[in-house]
Design a protein around this motif. Structure first.
Motif, mmCIF file in Angstrom:
data_model
loop_
_atom_site.group_PDB
_atom_site.id
_atom_site.type_symbol
_atom_site.label_atom_id
_atom_site.label_comp_id
_atom_site.label_asym_id
_atom_site.label_seq_id
_atom_site.Cartn_x
_atom_site.Cartn_y
_atom_site.Cartn_z
ATOM 1 N N SER A 12 0.844 -1.200 0.000
ATOM 2 C CA SER A 12 0.000 0.000 0.000
ATOM 3 C C SER A 12 0.877 1.247 0.000
ATOM 4 O O SER A 12 0.585 2.218 -0.705
ATOM 5 C CB SER A 12 -0.903 0.019 1.230
ATOM 6 N N GLU B 237 -9.299 -1.784 2.329
ATOM 7 C CA GLU B 237 -8.746 -2.226 3.609
ATOM 8 C C GLU B 237 -8.711 -1.130 4.643
ATOM 9 O O GLU B 237 -8.888 -1.384 5.818
ATOM 10 C CB GLU B 237 -7.315 -2.731 3.384
ATOM 11 N N ASP C 247 -6.771 -1.639 -3.721
ATOM 12 C CA ASP C 247 -6.063 -2.176 -2.547
ATOM 13 C C ASP C 247 -7.061 -2.818 -1.607
ATOM 14 O O ASP C 247 -7.799 -2.129 -0.928
ATOM 15 C CB ASP C 247 -5.326 -1.018 -1.865
ATOM 16 N N HIS D 172 -2.583 -9.921 -1.576
ATOM 17 C CA HIS D 172 -1.770 -10.453 -0.480
ATOM 18 C C HIS D 172 -1.418 -11.897 -0.759
ATOM 19 O O HIS D 172 -2.263 -12.674 -1.170
ATOM 20 C CB HIS D 172 -2.528 -10.404 0.844
HETATM 21 MG MG MG Z 1 -1.995 -2.668 2.571
#
Ligand code: MG
Ligand code: TYD
Length: 453
Positions: free
Chosen positions: A102, A125, A172, A215
């Protein structure tokens, strides 16, 4: 009509099983099956329309010119993407949670908009105040970046379509995005694939470069970037040990450029700093006089990168000798030890052996063999290697040293950093040596050189 096929989908490989079991029959992953009703496309399996639409076929020549790149201004990122992101393309940035994905993309997007371009950052997120706080810490608060906090892919696409067309869109992360057309939970492989598919289609039909964050997950419970790599045009991975401050950006797939470039960053209190000269960073706190340390003149893509290989040999306390490796292939270590023993007359295989690549770097090049061998011999004999010496070369099972590519770049980098001597493979093609060379024929030659050093 939406057809539902009940089933259990493996979150590791995507295979569907009719009933639950502890282990996926396809890939063998444990505890990876999750109940997911697959939403098949409406009318799938039903009657097809009898005629397809005719489309024009084109020549290769017509599209031969290179697409105009969007240069973000973060030079290390631009280098890895092959000179900037490509319009109407999708890029996936994978990495462990907390590695700094990020942070990197916030900096990339902010740098891009600061040059007068238009970028949108959608976070699923973090809430907007959190994002702002981070931007303030990184000194980016006044970048005219368009921020959004959303997780529903339909909402995101509607929002993007409503405003002026962005040139870069950051999402994200892909694991938080879900489509309301499916009733699987967010983060499951169906949701991640569908959301990625919708966003990639948006990229192709608009002019935007869409950058997705994914991720990497170890337990297989949540679909990771591997599940969508085939859907996107480029895949970058952001790596680094959390205990070390530097991070490496690496391309593993790129439809528009080479995949052998790396970008090096350093995590600081104010975001990621670019490291234009990584060798200096990796050699930063080297103690040149201790036994068991060798400097490897390596290459990462087209960039030379010097790093220190450290070895320790100790008497075995138990029956079997222990081997531990950090940053290198354990199989390769076993091979080098066996060759040293059998061809070099170095009786090291009964000792405990530890090998470490300093700084948390991971080396995959075969040319590191000779540096590792030198470090091992030095650790075993207790004699330090010659001062200011770099080493590279591949070791064959016969004990001979094979030439490695890019000898000239390696030596230039070493000379630039103040090294005055190099151990190179015999027969290496070197045009103009900027430092003193010692040609190593085989491991026995290396061992005798180091014994007399
Ligand atoms: Mg992040
Ligand atoms: P982050 O970008 O949130 O990681 P990811 O998106 O890959 O999960 O970065 C997380 C870590 O980076 C966090 O543990 C703290 C560290 N960090 C810094 O050290 N300095 C900074 O300026 C920032 C923004 C983060």
């Amino acid at each position: 009509m939406k057809v539902k096929a009940p089933g259990y989908m493996c979150q590791a490989c995507g295979a569907v099983q009719p009933k639950w079991s502890g282990r996926c029959d396809e890939c063998g992953a444990w505890n990876s099956l999750i109940e997911e009703a697959r939403g098949l496309p409406a009318g799938a399996g039903a009657r097809r329309s009898s005629k397809g639409r005719i489309f024009a076929l084109e020549t290769l020549l017509a599209t031969a010119n290179d697409p105009a790149r969007r240069v973000t201004g973060i030079a290390e990122f631009d280098r890895v993407t092959g000179g900037g992101v490509v319009p109407a393309s999708a890029l996936l940035l994978g990495g462990d949670p907390g590695v700094g994905k990020s942070t990197l993309l916030l900096q990339v997007a902010a740098s891009f908009v600061n040059s007068g371009r238009r970028a949108v950052y959608i976070s699923g997120e973090e809430a907007l105040p959190q994002l702002r706080l981070r931007a303030v810490r990184m000194g980016l608060a006044d970048a005219p970046l368009q921020l959004g906090a959303a997780t529903c892919v339909e909402d995101i696409l509607a929002t993007l379509a409503a405003g002026p067309a962005p040139e870069i869109v950051v999402i994200d992360s892909i694991q938080t995005i879900w489509s309301s057309a499916l009733d699987a939970a967010p983060g499951t492989i169906t949701q991640v694939r569908t959301a990625t598919h919708d966003l990639v289609r948006y990229a192709k039909t608009s002019d935007a470069a869409v950058i997705l964050i994914g991720h990497v997950t170890k337990d297989g419970q949540i679909a990771g970037p591997k599940a969508v790599e085939h859907l996107v045009d480029a895949v970058l991975y952001f790596e680094g040990e959390r205990a070390h401050q530097f991070r490496i950006l690496r391309a593993v797939k790129n439809r528009f450029g080479a995949t052998d470039e790396i970008g090096v960053f350093e995590m600081t209190g104010a975001g990621l700093a670019e490291v234009p000269n990584p060798s200096a960073l990796f050699l930063g706190d080297r103690s040149a006089t201790s036994a068991g340390a060798a400097v490897f003149a390596g290459m990462e893509g087209t960039r030379p990168l010097l790093c220190e290989v450290q070895a320790l040999a100790a008497a075995t306390g138990y029956g079997t000798a222990r081997r531990a490796v950090v940053g290198w292939d354990p199989g390769r270590l076993a091979m080098v030890l066996a060759v040293l023993e059998a061809r070099g007359g170095v009786g090291i295989s009964a000792s405990d052996v530890y090998l470490n690549v300093a700084g948390g770097l991971k080396i995959a090049e075969p040319a590191a063999d000779l540096a590792a061998a030198a470090a091992l011999i030095s650790a075993f004999t207790g004699r330090p290697l010659p001062k200011d010496c770099v080493i590279f070369g591949e070791i064959a099972l016969s004990g001979d040293i094979r030439p490695a590519p890019f000898a000239d770049s390696r030596l230039r980098e070493a000379a630039k950093l103040g090294f005055s001597l190099a151990f190179v493979p015999a027969g290496a093609r070197i045009s103009a040596a900027p430092l003193e060379l010692t040609q190593i024929r085989n491991v026995a030659h290396l061992a005798s050189l180091l014994a007399n050093a």
